[in-house]
Design an enzyme around this catalytic site. Structure first.
Site, PDB file in Angstrom:
ATOM      1  N   CYS A  74       0.829  -1.206   0.000  1.00  0.00           N
ATOM      2  CA  CYS A  74       0.000   0.000   0.000  1.00  0.00           C
ATOM      3  C   CYS A  74       0.860   1.251   0.000  1.00  0.00           C
ATOM      4  O   CYS A  74       0.599   2.198  -0.745  1.00  0.00           O
ATOM      5  CB  CYS A  74      -0.923  -0.012   1.213  1.00  0.00           C
ATOM      6  N   HIS A  89      -2.762   5.282   6.593  1.00  0.00           N
ATOM      7  CA  HIS A  89      -1.416   5.832   6.757  1.00  0.00           C
ATOM      8  C   HIS A  89      -1.423   7.292   6.301  1.00  0.00           C
ATOM      9  O   HIS A  89      -2.238   7.682   5.472  1.00  0.00           O
ATOM     10  CB  HIS A  89      -0.412   5.118   5.851  1.00  0.00           C
TER      11      HIS A  89
END
Lengths: 353, 353
Positions: free
Chosen positions: B140, B220
């Site tokens: 990711c 994130h």
């Protein structure tokens, strides 16, 4: 078609709007918002006429490229009933506006009980709202407690309820709330105000509650004790609770050990916004000692009152009797998860226009 | 129709399955799962044939009332390609199984780069997977970095990238991971392994990264610095990034000040599971000092690699060229949010059967 206006398009208001829009007997005539943020843009994408909750701020909406249908008092004039989903305390201030237009209104559980003519839970006291113009849909926690107490009281009789409410500190988007590393007795005085709030629904109930806040955002969890009038088995209680469409008894073996996985479960099923309208009771947790029943239940603070608001509209306006209203609400929204884990209802997921 | 098997039906696997099912040129022939938990029940509800990833555990599935189509090696034999979405390190162990059936496979970014023939990002190196049988869809974070670096490199040239990755400790359901009250330099050695991972996509790129873990679960956030070969304006960069369909530049004034509200935004739009497949770059954060570009972007660790997996299937199997594959993936899933806040795509929300 009943014309419903929503004053306040935040966590609760946006969900109630979508739920009302899904009903066959009512329509959303508009939503009022204080600021042109992402939720206001979403309201427009969904096709809800947008009204300025604070008329002086109307220019901010045009600057953000959002067309207004008018100011909130025009929405109140246009609507047959208003669902006030403004922050706690603002609903009380708004009541005079609704009265000046002779528009009935629902208020939310953050308001004092005396702001409305009646406090409302669809399962426990639907008919009490029949002659009310102003009904208060009780809070997420009181809703969660009422739904589980009602069948226990009817089936076994309840001597006393004792509940510890382990509450989330804030919703996922509320990044200025705490705690972030504490376990707060809150309110610190015991018993807490939650018990008296449940008594606005069950007048004669003996109930004491204690509240805490913890660093979590997804759901509340209740540690519930009900002293029943008679001795029962856990299996009998489980079967009783499984009959209730707004209670979901999580089967053993599903690997759902906390509220994070519960939310995943709802998201995986395509639930709009991952909402869990039902109390989620861990089946393994249902235990009995003598006449004392114990269980853990998780309450989704963002959504459990949504079907209750829809039913409260019908109760106040005299549209449908209790059973028919609750069935219609549940069918249209997809409320209800059968004990069979494969039994998730077909979900109605509103898509953007 | 290309027959796609999914080995591992957790956070990534279940999303890739739904994404594959939405494509016109491929179908899900089955998913393999290690245990009959709520995700296995969801797979059955969605109509995906269920295979036992660990054959010895097959009886557990029948005990849970779940019918199996077979064991994982039968799925591998049946499929034209396997998407391995098992936990980090298991993919490497599985490669010999895929080889024994001559079945090509995608592995995920948790595996070492040398487990696959090529590392893959659709925007940056689609064509590199053309002759590969085993492609690794990068993590990711590497996906998020690659998507923003590619257009900057093409338009301005990149001298050096420096990025601080402020990573969520675990996903919402991962309740045994930490930290819960710490800010962990992680890995503590600098620069971190994330930079070299980006170099599996951009071989000659000069990039240093530092990683941390914080008590968060939703996304994130990257604090990104790119030293460009030429002086540019922030407005020019913003316009460049807004052209990329898998980058969402959050407009000012939307009131989205963190990842909690970003997730609300996606949930309000009816995105399946509230997924944000796009890098989410705060428009206000795009700033320039000399040749130094700075910005903040949020990366949804559960979903940004999902469209990349779909494209990697097409790249490895030679189904479509880069532009056509990415366009098809984005159109079918609803990837892409225009700078116009009202420009959310019509979402494809898979409903349960």
């Amino acid at each position: 078609m009943l014309k419903v206006g929503i004053n306040g398009y935040g966590t609760i208001g946006k969900r109630v709007a979508d739920a009302v829009a899904a009903q066959p007997d009512m329509t959303v005539v508009g939503v009022a918002k204080t600021q042109p943020n992402y939720e206001a843009h979403a309201a427009v994408r969904r096709g809800y006429p947008l009204y300025a909750a604070i008329p002086e701020r109307a220019p901010l909406f045009s600057e953000a490229g959002l067309e207004l249908a008018g100011a909130v008092d025009e929405l109140v004039a246009e609507a047959d009933i208003i669902v006030d989903a403004t922050p706690s305390g603002i609903g009380a201030e708004n009541r005079s506006l609704y009265e000046s237009h002779d528009t009935p209104a629902l208020l939310q559980g953050g308001e004092s009980a005396d702001v409305a003519d009646v406090s409302f839970n669809a399962r426990a006291n639907f008919d009490a709202a029949e002659d009310a113009d102003y009904a208060r849909v009780v809070s997420c926690n009181t809703t969660g407690l009422s739904r589980v107490i009602a069948p226990l009281q009817e089936e076994y009789g309840v001597e006393k309820v004792r509940a510890t409410l382990v509450r989330r500190g804030g919703d996922p988007g509320q990044n200025t709330r705490g705690p972030i590393n504490d376990i707060l007795p809150n309110p610190i005085h015991v018993p807490s105000h939650h018990g008296p709030d449940v008594k606005t629904i069950f007048t004669d109930l003996d109930i004491d509650t204690m509240g805490l806040k913890v660093p979590a955002t997804l759901m509340h969890v209740h540690a519930l004790n009900v002293t029943l009038d008679e001795r029962v088995t856990a299996a009998h209680v489980q079967a009783l609770l499984e009959q209730e469409n707004r209670l979901y008894v999580i089967p053993e073996g599903m690997g759902i050990d906390g509220v994070g996985k519960l939310k995943n479960f709802a998201l995986d099923a395509g639930r709009p916004r991952g909402d869990l309208w039902e109390n989620c009771i861990w089946g393994e947790s249902i235990g009995v000692r003598g006449r004392d029943l114990y269980l853990f239940q998780a309450i989704h603070q963002e959504s459990d009152v949504v079907p209750e608001n829809v039913d409260a509209i019908r109760a106040v306006m005299g549209l449908e009797p209790q059973d028919e209203s609750m069935r219609l609400t549940d069918d249209t929204l997809g409320v209800g998860i059968s004990g069979d884990p494969a039994g998730f209802s077909q979900q109605q997921v509103p898509a953007d226009d």
